[in-house]
Design an enzyme around this catalytic site. Structure first.
Site, short mmCIF file in Angstrom:
data_model
loop_
_atom_site.label_atom_id
_atom_site.label_comp_id
_atom_site.label_asym_id
_atom_site.label_seq_id
_atom_site.Cartn_x
_atom_site.Cartn_y
_atom_site.Cartn_z
N THR A 202 0.82 -1.22 0.06
CA THR A 202 -0.10 0.08 -0.05
C THR A 202 1.01 1.22 0.01
O THR A 202 1.54 1.56 0.88
CB THR A 202 -0.89 0.04 1.13
OG1 THR A 202 -1.72 -1.20 1.31
CG2 THR A 202 -2.09 1.18 1.33
N LYS B 230 -7.57 0.94 -2.40
CA LYS B 230 -6.74 0.60 -0.80
C LYS B 230 -6.96 1.64 -0.07
O LYS B 230 -7.29 1.45 1.07
CB LYS B 230 -5.52 0.01 -1.15
CG LYS B 230 -4.75 -0.57 0.25
CD LYS B 230 -5.68 -1.82 0.79
CE LYS B 230 -5.01 -1.87 2.19
NZ LYS B 230 -3.83 -2.49 2.13
N LYS C 114 0.60 5.18 8.21
CA LYS C 114 1.32 5.45 6.82
C LYS C 114 0.02 5.52 5.91
O LYS C 114 -0.11 6.51 5.11
CB LYS C 114 2.35 4.55 6.36
CG LYS C 114 2.72 4.58 5.08
CD LYS C 114 2.22 3.56 4.30
CE LYS C 114 2.43 2.15 4.43
NZ LYS C 114 1.64 1.26 3.43
#
Length: 286
Positions: A96, A171, A239
């Protein structure tokens, strides 16, 4: 496609490597610390001590590393993937990461004759082990279709999202949903505890109703047991949420829930909890 290079043999990657080997593929792996992957080496994976050595001669290279800077390093640093993989190789980044990085890999990769897909996954360590990951794919559709057997070795819910970067955007939408849902689970349990309710009974009562969710089913019982072992690291979720907020700002979206959940997690990370699982958000309410 029988010879696969795989970079990033961590919590998720190790199980993905195993599932690819079960599908009869030859796996060449690179990891910074060989000691951490001795188990999969013993099961048949071929270890290389450099990225260049890992990818040379492979028909497909799959990466699933930690942070955007790691993605840029393994693809763009001198002697790494874009310098070492052979013309025509399929490059699949399952990390990701930033949609902009996915687009950059695609653009630079196409110039060098590579087929490039961004294919982040969701489903956590359990999905990786069981081969039931959801795989969100961006790039050229013919490349997606050709790589389907590989994806089917690792996942069961595999969908083409659109052009390069689209897998990453999907995502990030997934992570936005998780942020709101998991924070709702934690807030509800904090409320129920404060009111003296039996938390196991609460979970049993609400899990099959309108409040039910995958996050509740997966993490509710773990929270009650104070089991904060990582299926997905808090630091990695932070993140992801930061990436989502950057993209939201680009589109002039005000995602207030995401911003608040990120702030809560950042407090916990500052207290030293970054290596716990995402369910450790419950500590914020304690």
């Amino acid at each position: 496609m029988k010879k696969i290079g795989f970079i990033g043999v961590g919590i998720m990657g190790k199980s993905m490597v195993r599932n690819l080997m079960k599908a009869g593929l030859e796996l060449h792996i690179y990891a910074r610390n060989r000691a951490k992957v001795e188990d999969v080496i013993g099961e048949g994976a071929i270890f290389h001590d450099s990225i260049a050595g890992c990818v040379v001669g492979c028909e497909v290279v799959i990466t699933i590393v930690g942070f955007p800077k790691d993605v840029e390093e393994v693809y763009f640093d001198a002697g790494n993937i874009l310098d070492s993989a052979e013309n025509g190789t399929y490059l699949i980044d399952m990390t990701t990461t930033s949609p902009q990085i996915a687009e950059k890999i695609y653009t630079e990769g196409k110039k060098k004759g590579f087929h490039v897909l961004d294919a982040p996954v969701t489903g956590g360590d359990t999905g990786a082990k069981e081969g039931t990951l959801s795989i969100l794919v961006g790039g050229d559709k013919p490349d997606y279709e050709l790589c389907m057997p590989l994806f089917e070795a690792m996942g069961t819910n595999i969908n083409y999202q659109g052009k390069a970067g689209s897998g990453q955007h999907c995502k990030l939408a997934n992570q936005i949903m998780i942020a709101g849902t998991l924070s709702g689970v934690c807030e509800a349990l904090a409320y129920a505890k404060a009111k003296g309710l039996n938390l196991e009974t609460v979970l049993k009562s609400v899990s099959t109703g309108a409040a039910g969710s995958k996050q509740l089913d997966t993490f509710g019982p773990k929270i009650l047991k104070e089991d904060y072992a990582p299926g997905f690291f808090m630091k990695h979720f932070i993140k992801d949420m930061k990436l989502a907020l950057i993209e939201a700002n680009i589109s002039e979206l005000d995602l207030g829930v995401l911003s608040q959940v990120l702030a809560s997690y950042e407090e916990l990370e500052a207290e030293g909890y970054g290596n716990l699982g995402t369910q450790a958000l419950m500590k914020y309410y304690e």
